[in-house]
Design an enzyme around this catalytic site. Structure first.
Site, mmCIF file in Angstrom:
data_model
loop_
_atom_site.group_PDB
_atom_site.id
_atom_site.type_symbol
_atom_site.label_atom_id
_atom_site.label_comp_id
_atom_site.label_asym_id
_atom_site.label_seq_id
_atom_site.Cartn_x
_atom_site.Cartn_y
_atom_site.Cartn_z
ATOM 1 C CE LYS A 8 86.369 37.430 -7.985
ATOM 2 N NZ LYS A 8 86.486 38.795 -8.307
ATOM 3 N N PRO A 101 78.065 41.721 -0.854
ATOM 4 C CG PRO A 101 79.064 43.776 -0.439
ATOM 5 C CD PRO A 101 79.256 42.306 -0.222
ATOM 6 N N GLY A 108 80.030 37.235 -5.397
ATOM 7 C CA GLY A 108 78.962 36.772 -4.501
ATOM 8 C C GLY A 108 78.053 35.734 -5.156
ATOM 9 C CB SER A 110 80.767 33.024 -8.668
ATOM 10 O OG SER A 110 80.621 33.780 -9.838
ATOM 11 C CG ASP A 143 85.011 34.830 -10.735
ATOM 12 O OD1 ASP A 143 86.078 34.664 -11.348
ATOM 13 O OD2 ASP A 143 84.455 35.944 -10.615
HETATM 14 O O1 C5P Z 1 81.942 33.545 -16.451
HETATM 15 P P1 C5P Z 1 80.924 34.535 -16.008
HETATM 16 O O2 C5P Z 1 79.526 34.147 -16.434
HETATM 17 O O3 C5P Z 1 81.002 34.876 -14.555
HETATM 18 O O4 C5P Z 1 81.274 35.875 -16.782
HETATM 19 C C1 C5P Z 1 80.382 36.970 -16.835
HETATM 20 C C2 C5P Z 1 80.728 37.842 -18.020
HETATM 21 O O5 C5P Z 1 82.002 38.474 -17.805
HETATM 22 C C3 C5P Z 1 80.886 37.115 -19.329
HETATM 23 O O6 C5P Z 1 79.649 36.986 -19.994
HETATM 24 C C4 C5P Z 1 81.840 38.005 -20.100
HETATM 25 O O7 C5P Z 1 81.161 39.116 -20.637
HETATM 26 C C5 C5P Z 1 82.751 38.540 -19.008
HETATM 27 N N1 C5P Z 1 83.993 37.758 -18.854
HETATM 28 C C6 C5P Z 1 84.966 37.821 -19.845
HETATM 29 N N2 C5P Z 1 86.135 37.118 -19.702
HETATM 30 C C7 C5P Z 1 86.341 36.356 -18.607
HETATM 31 C C8 C5P Z 1 85.358 36.263 -17.595
HETATM 32 C C9 C5P Z 1 84.201 36.995 -17.754
HETATM 33 O O8 C5P Z 1 84.813 38.521 -20.856
HETATM 34 N N3 C5P Z 1 87.488 35.692 -18.475
#
Ligand code: C5P
Length: 315
Positions: A8, A101, A108, A110, A143
């Site tokens: 994405k 990558p 990737g 997600s 994501d």
């Molecule tokens: O949701 P995901 O586990 O992919 O997010 C990874 C990290 O990115 C989270 O632990 C957070 O630190 C940050 N994040 C955030 N706000 C979001 C999405 C991600 O702070 N809306």
């Protein structure tokens, strides 16, 4: 059973101040593009979920070797969570053919999780609907729900609430891939730090101020609807870009290649370090690719979007 799942990109990304749970509220326009991972799922002993990375995957051997094969891999966690929620006795052996990558701002990991959900749901005959899979996907990562849906969509909340957006494609992109990954939490933390820094209101620094109204600009929606490439190039933005550039100032030089390669827009993708360049068509994408490689970039991918989300392609 083989599931194909896309990378994405974010065409806009408006980020607010952190919530109480540490996540940042955001409004983003996602687009799924034609760079795919494949997850091949075969039956395994009850309760067993294993993952191996296909060594013939088109990524450098050291990158493939660093991909976790245990619970540290979101695809493994996805399969286990699906098993738990459905109470299935099934097991799965997942083989990951990795072309997206790693830690690149292209979702990737997600996307692999979305693929594992689709693959295991079919393999185990658990028959969860797309809507039910979306709920599990949202628990796995911000994501993951979009990677199930694909196409072009607006993401709300922390990115997990997605609604489709009309886009006249195909849009042609060139992705400039960096050798080193960037950590998403570190980029968000850097954004918070920049926004707290004294002098942030000075001219030229407006880009790091918190966006009060999280929204998608009308100009972006209209450009996608009408397929207006120059207008799309002008309307794209990413609030995480100043933070990614602060951690990786060398990426400025990559983005600065935009006029020389005649791209309509250039932006850091998500939390980076991948940079995306918008081309007018296939021929322009070729010219941009050649220009970027000539400018010293080691890897570029020409992709089109929108493409579908994770789906069974075989089996
Ligand atoms: O949701 P995901 O586990 O992919 O997010 C990874 C990290 O990115 C989270 O632990 C957070 O630190 C940050 N994040 C955030 N706000 C979001 C999405 C991600 O702070 N809306």
């Amino acid at each position: 059973m083989t599931v194909q799942t896309p990378a994405k990109i974010n065409l806009s990304l408006a980020v607010g101040p952190p919530r109480h749970d540490g996540y940042h509220p955001l409004v983003t326009v996602y687009q799924a593009v034609s760079l795919f991972d494949h997850v091949i799922a075969t039956p395994a002993a009850p309760g067993e979920v294993t993952l191996e990375v296909d060594p013939s995957s088109p990524l450098p051997a050291d990158v493939l070797a660093a991909v976790p094969t245990d619970d540290g891999n979101l695809a493994v966690r996805a399969a286990r969570l699906l098993a738990e929620r459905t109470g299935t006795t099934g097991g799965a052996r997942l083989r990951l053919h990795k072309a997206i990558p790693v830690a690149a701002g292209l979702a990737g990991g997600s996307s692999d999780a979305a693929a594992a959900l689709v693959a295991c749901n079919r393999l185990w005959g658990t028959r969860l609907s797309r809507a039910e899979l979306q709920v599990i996907a949202a628990e796995l990562g911000s994501d993951v729900p979009f990677c199930l849906v694909g196409g072009t969509a607006i993401g709300h909340g922390r990115g997990e609430r997605v609604s489709p957006l009309l886009a006249r494609g195909p849009f042609h992109w060139v992705l400039a891939i960096d050798k080193q990954g960037l950590s998403t939490p570190m980029v968000y933390a850097e954004l918070d730090r920049l926004r707290e820094e004294p002098g942030r209101e000075q001219p030229g620094r407006e880009g790091v101020l918190p966006t009060t109204e999280l929204d998608v600009p009308d100009a972006l929606v209209n450009a996608l609807r009408s397929g207006d490439v120059p207008a799309l190039g002008r309307a794209m933005f990413n609030d995480l870009q100043p933070a990614a550039l602060s951690l990786r100032p060398d990426l400025c030089e990559v983005l600065e290649l935009r006029p020389a390669v005649h791209a309509h827009g250039a932006l850091v993708s998500g939390s980076g370090p991948t940079c995306l360049f918008l081309a007018h068509g296939e021929h322009d994408a070729d010219t941009i690719s050649v220009g970027l490689v000539g400018g010293g970039l080691h890897a570029v991918h020409r992709v089109v979007g929108p493409v579908p989300g994770a789906r069974v392609v075989e089996g």
